[in-house]
Design a protein around this motif. Sequence first.
Motif, PDB file in Angstrom:
ATOM      1  N   ASN A 212      -0.658  11.577  -9.139  1.00  0.00           N
ATOM      2  CA  ASN A 212      -0.714  12.943  -8.603  1.00  0.00           C
ATOM      3  C   ASN A 212      -1.987  13.184  -7.805  1.00  0.00           C
ATOM      4  OD1 ASN A 212       1.773  13.783  -9.576  1.00  0.00           O
ATOM      5  ND2 ASN A 212       0.916  14.367 -11.553  1.00  0.00           N
ATOM      6  N   ARG A 213      -3.089  12.583  -8.230  1.00  0.00           N
ATOM      7  CA  ARG A 213      -4.345  12.754  -7.485  1.00  0.00           C
ATOM      8  C   ARG A 213      -4.245  12.100  -6.119  1.00  0.00           C
ATOM      9  NH1 ARG A 213      -8.482   9.545  -6.527  1.00  0.00           N
ATOM     10  NH2 ARG A 213      -7.765   7.970  -7.983  1.00  0.00           N
TER      11      ARG A 213
ATOM     12  N   GLY B 256       0.796  -1.228   0.000  1.00  0.00           N
ATOM     13  CA  GLY B 256       0.000   0.000   0.000  1.00  0.00           C
ATOM     14  C   GLY B 256       0.824   1.271   0.000  1.00  0.00           C
ATOM     15  N   MET B 257       2.134   1.198  -0.200  1.00  0.00           N
ATOM     16  CA  MET B 257       2.972   2.390  -0.227  1.00  0.00           C
ATOM     17  C   MET B 257       3.040   2.951  -1.645  1.00  0.00           C
ATOM     18  SD  MET B 257       6.940   2.884   0.846  1.00  0.00           S
ATOM     19  CE  MET B 257       7.531   2.087  -0.617  1.00  0.00           C
ATOM     20  N   TYR B 258       2.910   4.265  -1.764  1.00  0.00           N
ATOM     21  CA  TYR B 258       3.019   4.939  -3.056  1.00  0.00           C
ATOM     22  C   TYR B 258       4.409   5.535  -3.166  1.00  0.00           C
ATOM     23  CZ  TYR B 258      -2.006   4.469  -3.374  1.00  0.00           C
ATOM     24  OH  TYR B 258      -3.271   3.963  -3.440  1.00  0.00           O
TER      25      TYR B 258
ATOM     26  N   VAL C 199       1.156  -0.211 -11.395  1.00  0.00           N
ATOM     27  CA  VAL C 199       1.826   0.935 -11.997  1.00  0.00           C
ATOM     28  C   VAL C 199       0.724   1.925 -12.333  1.00  0.00           C
ATOM     29  CG1 VAL C 199       3.227   1.755 -13.911  1.00  0.00           C
ATOM     30  CG2 VAL C 199       3.674  -0.493 -12.921  1.00  0.00           C
ATOM     31  N   LEU C 200       0.820   3.134 -11.768  1.00  0.00           N
ATOM     32  CA  LEU C 200      -0.248   4.124 -11.889  1.00  0.00           C
ATOM     33  C   LEU C 200       0.044   5.120 -12.993  1.00  0.00           C
ATOM     34  CD1 LEU C 200      -0.529   4.838  -8.064  1.00  0.00           C
ATOM     35  CD2 LEU C 200      -1.889   3.242  -9.395  1.00  0.00           C
TER      36      LEU C 200
ATOM     37  N   ILE D 190      -3.621  16.523  -6.453  1.00  0.00           N
ATOM     38  CA  ILE D 190      -3.757  17.415  -7.606  1.00  0.00           C
ATOM     39  C   ILE D 190      -4.816  16.853  -8.539  1.00  0.00           C
ATOM     40  CG2 ILE D 190      -2.587  18.403  -9.602  1.00  0.00           C
ATOM     41  CD1 ILE D 190       0.019  18.160  -8.001  1.00  0.00           C
ATOM     42  N   GLU D 191      -5.833  17.669  -8.830  1.00  0.00           N
ATOM     43  CA  GLU D 191      -6.898  17.283  -9.763  1.00  0.00           C
ATOM     44  C   GLU D 191      -6.663  18.019 -11.075  1.00  0.00           C
ATOM     45  OE1 GLU D 191      -9.588  15.271  -9.376  1.00  0.00           O
ATOM     46  OE2 GLU D 191      -9.154  14.707  -7.321  1.00  0.00           O
ATOM     47  N   HIS D 192      -6.856  17.333 -12.196  1.00  0.00           N
ATOM     48  CA  HIS D 192      -6.693  17.963 -13.498  1.00  0.00           C
ATOM     49  C   HIS D 192      -8.030  18.229 -14.174  1.00  0.00           C
ATOM     50  CE1 HIS D 192      -2.376  17.840 -13.727  1.00  0.00           C
ATOM     51  NE2 HIS D 192      -2.393  16.598 -13.268  1.00  0.00           N
TER      52      HIS D 192
END
Length: 163
Positions: free
Chosen positions: A88-89, A48-50, A81-82, A94-96
Amino acid sequence: MSLVTLLPFIVLIGAMFLMTRSAKKKQQQAIDMRNQMQPGSGVRTIGGMYATVKEVSEDTVLLDAGPGVELLFAKNSIGAVLSDEEYNRIVHGIEHDLKSDADAVPDDASSLTETDDSSDAAAASDDTPVDLGKKDAADEPADADEVKADAQSKKSDGDSDAK
């Protein structure tokens, strides 16, 4: 042997074949996903680590988990793999999506409690206490005060209750 006796065995072997086939498909997808990792990719470990991929070798991956924190993981421990937007979200918030900025809820409630001029009169009338059915002595009508006074005078006029 008849076909009826062999049918359960045939069904069992078919189910085992389908299960192993789907498991192999999932395993191949996981291998492909881990092979597409490149330095700079955002990943989530099975714990669960990013983190961000810094280096990729044959069996290991060097992850950058923060300023000055580099961790060496086995490739098998990478759960996903994100995409850059998703990473970023999740990590940076951060939202795009520019459409959602217009309908965003503010961080504080001050804009939700501001009143218009038309609602100022309603807000002023809301300052009066609401009667929920219980009456205090100050809220009782004048007739009730007279009834209490009559009851008190009747008690003091006659005999006392004590014997």
